[in-house]
Enzyme design. Structure first.
Site, PDB file in Angstrom:
ATOM      1  CB  SER A 139      -7.920   3.620   3.019  1.00  0.00           C
ATOM      2  OG  SER A 139      -7.052   2.977   3.939  1.00  0.00           O
ATOM      3  CB  SER A 170      -8.087   0.868   5.996  1.00  0.00           C
ATOM      4  OG  SER A 170      -8.759   2.107   5.937  1.00  0.00           O
ATOM      5  CE  LYS A 211      -3.882   1.896   2.734  1.00  0.00           C
ATOM      6  NZ  LYS A 211      -4.671   1.707   3.975  1.00  0.00           N
TER       7      LYS A 211
END
Lengths: 486, 481
Positions: free
Chosen positions: A150, A174, A75
């Site tokens: 996210s 997330s 990420k």
């Protein structure tokens, strides 16, 4: 064989038997990215050269870590030395960290190959990747739908086989919510189990790094590599780390959940919850009972206050954590006529709407005169929520809930309604407030063919039990075999 | 309008002391002063994304040590907090400090009152907490740019906050001196005000004598030398007095001491004050300090100046003034004791130190280590005591010792400065002086005995100061009498 479809466990087996080289596997995955990512938009930065170079240096054979030669995505809020790390924010669009996060250092030591940096909601603030400063990632099951967030880029990349596994971060859901939306496994470890050094902070007391994988076993393999105390993160725990794969024999007959007590919190099966989601989750609980688990009803009485407390604590910490992006030292600078206007212009242009909204919320909550009513009160609520879990875990070993009240929503559907968006994390947020571990596992599909996620929550530092239960359920139910047809 | 001339001044001080640790508060960067800008930095102290602070254990130890030495209560549970504000020299946009739960609470220092009774004043402390220093903005050179040097960012600081117990500017300066002395004894801060290792902010208010409530205060910043502590406070007190006497009101504000104008200037009012939005630092776990560690630190605390002063008075029979002077710097106290230990009379040693040594140190610039070794001073004192040289010669020898680092014996021998006590030799010289000065001789004999000094002086001239003055006096009296 489409090598990119392999799990870590499968690929590691082949590599250790010299039947697959890291280079061939990486080439396959990079090819898949080349073919699909223009459609999905999982990656902000694809690091093909790095991945191929890393894979080229690794040879097949036995005796290696199971992550040896495994192509993985990170990420884009975790620092990899020399690789652009943007947090999906314009303010860090060209930021290249001169240091490496602990999590990627550990993965590197284990022999992973970096496929790239994945998309997210800006600074991990959001539940759909629509808040990315660059573009929205599409859900591989239906590209008109959001992948969740996210860590939507990481989840979509795993679901679309554009990496073998990925790393996400989870502040209020997330990792788990996008894993649920994308039909993959997402584990948020206990706060403190994985070092946060090099993870760009959103809310320091809630942020935790974890794996997003195709199977529960893969999640355990990654956790084995990344868990452990770190002297560079004072909030990391220096506990002894067990082998999280220990309970995962391939033998289907041996699988059972005898002796495991599963609690179902009344407060999580609320009115207005998607009926198909509820049905899938209840079926999954039934399956676990069939496997020998004892299922009881429990109470988590302060659940209703979790979202409010979360959005005070998380935004308060964020308002402070994001103060460093001021245009002075690195990242975007929009020069104004004086210092104050440089600050204002830089932050006005550099941050997106949601980030600004949260900075303002947090600044307000911490302001003199409001601190006691908001921040302090929220921390008290947090203590009560933590106590709810402590009490519940005196009675049960695992708590089972839906991961999200709905399956993946349409892109744009909630983008203009932040409150609706915040509620999509209603089942995941308490877990971060309490600091306990939780995993999301696919548990079926709705009538539209969209995956549903089951959340299993465990005691502090008892990842082993949710991994064991999750693995047993996953093998028994077999949903992991169904993949998006993208 | 009623003019009150009798105001009571109320002063509280905040002292920021840079700790003498090798590395910074939350990272491993060096703390050296005066290096090239931004060379003592790393991602942590520059505030890059994703980095985390790690507490410098030695800085914690230094603060606990200071707290124990100043009689504070050491909190078993304390925590760091973030103080949020934007400024280019503050790379994270917040300073990691302590707020609600500081490491040390309470405590006090004792000041000697400058009166005849030898009384003491106790100044209470509110707290001591740890925090990190900010960097420095540099505004120089052409162009519209300012520069930021982050070498100092993250250097460990102790903030020592006093109660509003201080009554005069002089007392304020004495308080800061005392704190500085103690910090230097503990070796936790070098106390160098010029380099900014010790900085001080003052809160000042006035109230009419006998009134209980505190008046409105102003905070004065940027007081960076002992000289300015008194000057800035005196100015501010006069300013407030004038306003009050003119019927005005004091505005609560932060004022800056301007060393050039010798005035304090308004910096920001209460309305413009920052809202620092303090909250507990989530990147650091609470500090749990156990009793065992505190006990161990307590054992490492050296004899502190107050105890040392009392011991000097008791053991060496020194006047309190001498003792106070000697203990102000530990090196001076040690030097004194080292010299006494070699056999010198304590009062002789303190006389030399307070007199010639101070004078020369002031003239020739400061040095932490006295250039005259204890053994050399002891040797000099011995030469005076046994009559080898007289006191006047000794002063010359001392200056030579100070400049060359040689021993007294060596210098006396080298320069042939041994005192002439031989009566025969001195008689010849005295006779010559009498012969050469018939006028003075006549006047002396007529009763003008104060001319003795003249004759002694002449003899000294002839002997280059080496004559034993006692012997010369005797001979003079005999030959002229």
């Amino acid at each position: 064989m489409e090598l990119f479809r392999l799990t870590i466990a499968e690929a590691a087996g082949l590599i250790s038997k010299n039947e697959l080289t890291p280079l061939a596997l990486t080439e396959s995955v990079m090819g898949r990215i080349g073919a699909l990512d223009s459609l999905v938009g999982a990656y902000i930065t694809v690091t093909k050269d790095i991945a191929m170079e890393q894979a080229g240096r690794l040879s097949a054979g036995s005796g290696n870590s199971p992550l040896h030669g495994i192509p993985m995505a990170i990420k884009d809020n975790m620092c990899v030395k020399g690789v652009r790390t943007t947090c999906a924010s314009k303010i860090l669009e060209n930021f290249i960290p001169p240091y490496e996060s602990t999590v990627t250092t550990k993965l590197h030591e284990a022999g992973y190959c970096l496929t790239g940096k994945t998309n997210l909601d800006e600074f991990a603030m959001g539940s759909s990747t629509e808040n990315s400063g660059f573009f929205t990632t599409k859900n591989p099951w239906d590209i008109t739908r959001a992948p969740g967030g996210s860590s939507g880029g990481s989840a979509a990349a795993v679901a679309a086989d554009m990496c073998i596994a990925a790393i996400g971060s989870d502040t209020g859901g997330s990792i788990r919510q996008p894993a649920s939306f994308c039909g993959v496994v997402g584990l948020k470890p206990t706060y403190g189990l994985v070092s946060r050094f090099g993870l760009v902070a959103f809310a320091s007391s809630l942020d935790q790094i974890g794996p997003i994988t195709k199977t529960v076993e893969d999640a355990a393999i990654v956790l084995n590599a990344i868990a452990g105390g770190d002297n560079r993160d004072s909030t990391s725990a220096h506990n002894a780390i067990p082998d999280y794969t220990a309970s995962m024999s391939g033998d289907l007959q041996g699988i059972n959940l005898q002796g495991i007590k599963i609690g179902i919190p009344e407060e999580y099966f609320i009115d207005g919850m998607d009926r198909e989601v509820e049905a899938a989750v209840r079926a999954a609980i039934g399956e676990m009972r069939r496997l020998g688990a004892e299922v009881v009803s429990i109470k988590l009485p302060h659940t209703a206050y979790a979202v409010a407390a979360y959005y005070i604590i998380a935004t308060s910490e964020a308002s402070s954590n994001l103060a460093r992006y001021d245009g002075v030292k690195y990242g975007m600078r929009v020069s104004g006529s004086d210092l104050i206007s440089t600050y204002m212009e830089t932050r006005a242009k550099g941050f997106g709407q949601e980030v600004k909204r949260r900075i303002m919320l947090g600044t307000y909550a911490l302001s003199s005169g409001y601190y006691d009513a908001y921040y302090k009160k929220a921390q008290q609520v947090r203590t009560l929520i933590k106590r709810d879990f402590d009490e519940a875990f005196k009675l049960v070993d695992v708590i089972a809930t839906p991961t999200s009240p709905t399956t993946a929503f349409k892109i744009g559907e909630k983008a203009d309604d932040p409150l609706q968006m915040y509620l999509s994390d209603i089942f995941t947020i308490s877990v971060n407030l309490a600091g306990v571990p939780a995993i999301s596992i696919p548990c079926g599909f709705d009538s539209g063919g969209l995956p549903v996620g089951l959340q299993l929550i465990g005691r502090h530092f008892d990842e082993a039990v949710i991994l064991k239960a999750g693995h047993a359920y996953e093998r028994s139910a077999g949903w992991y075999e169904r993949r998006p047809s993208i | 309008m009623k003019i009150v001339n009798d105001y009571e001044t109320v002063i509280g001080l905040e002292i920021h002391a840079q700790m003498s640790t090798q590395s910074k508060m939350f990272c491993g960067c060096p703390t050296r002063f005066g290096e090239e800008p931004n060379t003592q930095t790393c991602p942590v102290c520059i505030g890059m994304p994703g980095v985390l602070p790690v507490i410098n254990k030695l800085a914690l130890e230094f603060t606990i040590k200071t707290g124990v030495a100043l009689g504070c209560k050491i909190s078993p549970f304390s925590r760091f907090a973030r103080k949020n504000y934007f400024y280019p020299d503050l790379p994270k946009g917040y300073q990691i400090s302590q707020y609600e739960l500081p490491i040390c609470e309470g405590g006090f220092v004792t000041l000697l009152v400058d009166d005849d009774e030898g009384g003491e004043r106790r100044i209470n402390l509110t707290r001591i907490h740890m925090e990190e220093d900010a960097g420095k903005n540099i505004h120089e050179g052409a162009g519209s740019f300012s520069y930021v040097d982050l070498n100092r960012a993250g250097v460990p600081l102790m903030e020592i906050v006093s109660e509003p117990d201080i009554k005069t500017p002089k007392e304020a300066a004495a308080y800061v001196r005392k704190i500085r002395t103690i910090l230097r004894y503990l070796k936790v801060c070098d106390g160098n005000m010029e380099e900014g290792s010790l900085r001080c902010d003052a809160n000042v208010s006035l109230r009419p004598q006998g009134v209980k409530e505190l008046g409105v205060k102003t905070e004065i910043k940027n007081i960076n030398s002992f000289k300015f502590i008194e000057k800035a406070l005196e100015y501010e007190i006069q300013r407030q007095k004038r306003i009050l006497n003119e019927g005005g009101r004091i505005i609560q504000e932060t004022r800056l001491w301007n060393t050039t104008t010798g005035m304090t200037e308004s910096m920001r009012s209460k309305e413009e004050a920052h809202d620092y939005r303090y909250f507990p630092e989530p990147d650091l776990v609470p500090l749990i300090v156990d009793e065992g560690w505190i006990a161990q630190i307590r054992k490492e605390i050296p004899e502190l100046p107050d105890d040392k002063r009392q011991r000097f008075i008791n053991d060496y029979r020194l006047p309190p003034y001498d003792a106070e002077f000697l203990v102000a710097e530990e090196v001076a106290a040690d030097y004194f004791e080292d010299t006494v230990r070699l056999g010198s009379n304590p009062k002789d040693v303190s006389n030399w130190m307070m007199g010639e040594m101070m004078r020369l140190a002031k003239e020739k610039g400061k040095s932490d280590v006295p250039p005259v070794m204890p053994a050399h001073l002891n040797g000099l004192i011995k030469l005076v005591a046994d009559g080898t040289i007289n006191l006047k010669t000794a002063k010359i020898v001392f200056e030579d010792m100070f400049n060359t680092g040689k021993s007294a014996e060596e210098l006396v021998k080298e320069k042939g400065l041994v005192q002439i006590s031989d009566v025969g030799q001195l008689e010849t010289t005295v006779e010559a002086v009498i012969t050469e000065n018939p006028n003075e001789t006549a006047r002396y004999k007529a009763g003008e005995t104060k001319l003795t000094g003249f004759f002694v002086g002449e003899v000294m001239k002839k002997t280059k100061g080496k004559a034993n003055p006692k012997a010369v006096n005797e001979i003079l009296r005999r030959l002229l009498g």
